[in-house]
Enzyme design. Sequence first.
Site, PDB file in Angstrom:
ATOM      1  N   LYS A  32      73.202  68.585  33.037  1.00 32.73           N
ATOM      2  CA  LYS A  32      72.319  68.976  31.935  1.00 32.73           C
ATOM      3  C   LYS A  32      72.489  70.439  31.628  1.00 32.73           C
ATOM      4  CE  LYS A  32      67.486  69.676  31.121  1.00 32.73           C
ATOM      5  NZ  LYS A  32      66.213  69.727  31.725  1.00 32.73           N
ATOM      6  N   LYS A  80      71.943  71.559  36.790  1.00 27.71           N
ATOM      7  CA  LYS A  80      71.136  71.927  35.640  1.00 27.71           C
ATOM      8  C   LYS A  80      71.348  73.409  35.395  1.00 27.71           C
ATOM      9  CE  LYS A  80      66.476  72.132  33.962  1.00 27.71           C
ATOM     10  NZ  LYS A  80      65.106  71.692  34.175  1.00 27.71           N
TER      11      LYS A  80
HETATM   12  C1  PBG Z   1      62.230  71.653  33.246  1.00 28.02           C
HETATM   13  C2  PBG Z   1      62.946  70.835  32.258  1.00 28.02           C
HETATM   14  C3  PBG Z   1      63.543  71.344  31.104  1.00 28.02           C
HETATM   15  C4  PBG Z   1      64.088  70.262  30.424  1.00 28.02           C
HETATM   16  C5  PBG Z   1      63.824  69.119  31.164  1.00 28.02           C
HETATM   17  N1  PBG Z   1      63.122  69.484  32.315  1.00 28.02           N
HETATM   18  C6  PBG Z   1      63.589  72.705  30.537  1.00 28.02           C
HETATM   19  C7  PBG Z   1      63.707  73.883  31.364  1.00 28.02           C
HETATM   20  O1  PBG Z   1      64.400  73.875  32.386  1.00 28.02           O
HETATM   21  O2  PBG Z   1      63.109  74.880  31.004  1.00 28.02           O
HETATM   22  C8  PBG Z   1      64.802  70.418  29.115  1.00 28.02           C
HETATM   23  C9  PBG Z   1      65.002  69.233  28.296  1.00 28.02           C
HETATM   24  C10 PBG Z   1      65.341  69.505  26.891  1.00 28.02           C
HETATM   25  O3  PBG Z   1      65.568  70.639  26.434  1.00 28.02           O
HETATM   26  O4  PBG Z   1      65.388  68.512  26.153  1.00 28.02           O
HETATM   27  N2  PBG Z   1      61.709  71.057  34.341  1.00 28.02           N
END
Ligand code: PBG
Length: 323
Positions: A246, A194
């Site tokens: 992601k 991520k």
């Molecule tokens: C955080 C999380 C995020 C997303 C899913 N889980 C955002 C972040 O890391 O700040 C993003 C998903 C999206 O933008 O659709 N636990």
Amino acid sequence: MNLIYRPRRLRQNPSLREAIAETRWAPSQLWWPVFVTEGKKVSRQHPLISGLQTISIDQIYSTLKEAASHKIGGIILFGVTEKKDSKGTFALDKNSTVIKAIKEIRSRFPDLLVATDIALDPYTDHGHDGLFDGKKILNDETVEKLCEMSILHAKAGAHIVSPSDMMDGRVEAIREALDEESFVDVSILSYTAKYASCLYGPFRDTLKAKVKGDKKTYQMDPRNRREASRELELDINEGADMVMVKPASWYLDVISDFKDQSTVPVFSYQVSGECGMIELAAKNKMIDRNRGILESLDCLFRAGSDAVITYFAIEAAKLNSER
Ligand code: PBG
């Protein structure tokens, strides 16, 4: 011209193109993120992204009926709440909205797969995914909370827990915690790679999460590819059942690496900013919206995704069956 090879031969009519297409996918490979919140009769759409919806528990049945009828693969649940504090206390509340939502969905839609996001950011006032001492995000202390959160979700009936926090060692710890409570059949979909991306804006707005600083001390640097393979190796060794990349579209190389380097299912998450860019481009008549949705997903599957989490899940399921 006396050409032996004419690749265009195979492109000359739609039936032939369809017959030899290298990539095909089904609705069961699309997962829809769903946001649940307190209150009654709440059904809010993001102003730009129609598939980004926040609903209250009483709206679950009407909202998910359509999703289930298109036989999408499953949903992934997020909580939206004003109940935020420095420690993310509400994440571990036995009566949290997410817990109630899991129970409601499991009883109304017994065949729908339910995954839940495991991280503290919907519940912390600093917007971070973990505990924050003002200077640092505390790894091991956060992992303990994630284990408790996973057990609560499993108890409520979640099939899959999906840690999105990027703390070190959380997959192994969550696996052990689940097993100790006899939830050996609850699987872990890890957000393995991520990235600290600019593409999470509409999601954070939906969560009403204002992040103090940034998440670069735990989420990955977008410049790094081999490091993702390192995370993959660790997650597999720690017992991840499924792995995720992601965001998705800007990270096709990483998706492809994961497919080559592992034997577990590879998910990719077409995040809010990616869907938002498609919506905006379409709105401005720069691209055709339906084609944009399908092409973006075709390419994620072509790169090696076994399943894609996307706000377009329901629409894409329809569009795919019509082409
Ligand atoms: C955080 C999380 C995020 C997303 C899913 N889980 C955002 C972040 O890391 O700040 C993003 C998903 C999206 O933008 O659709 N636990």
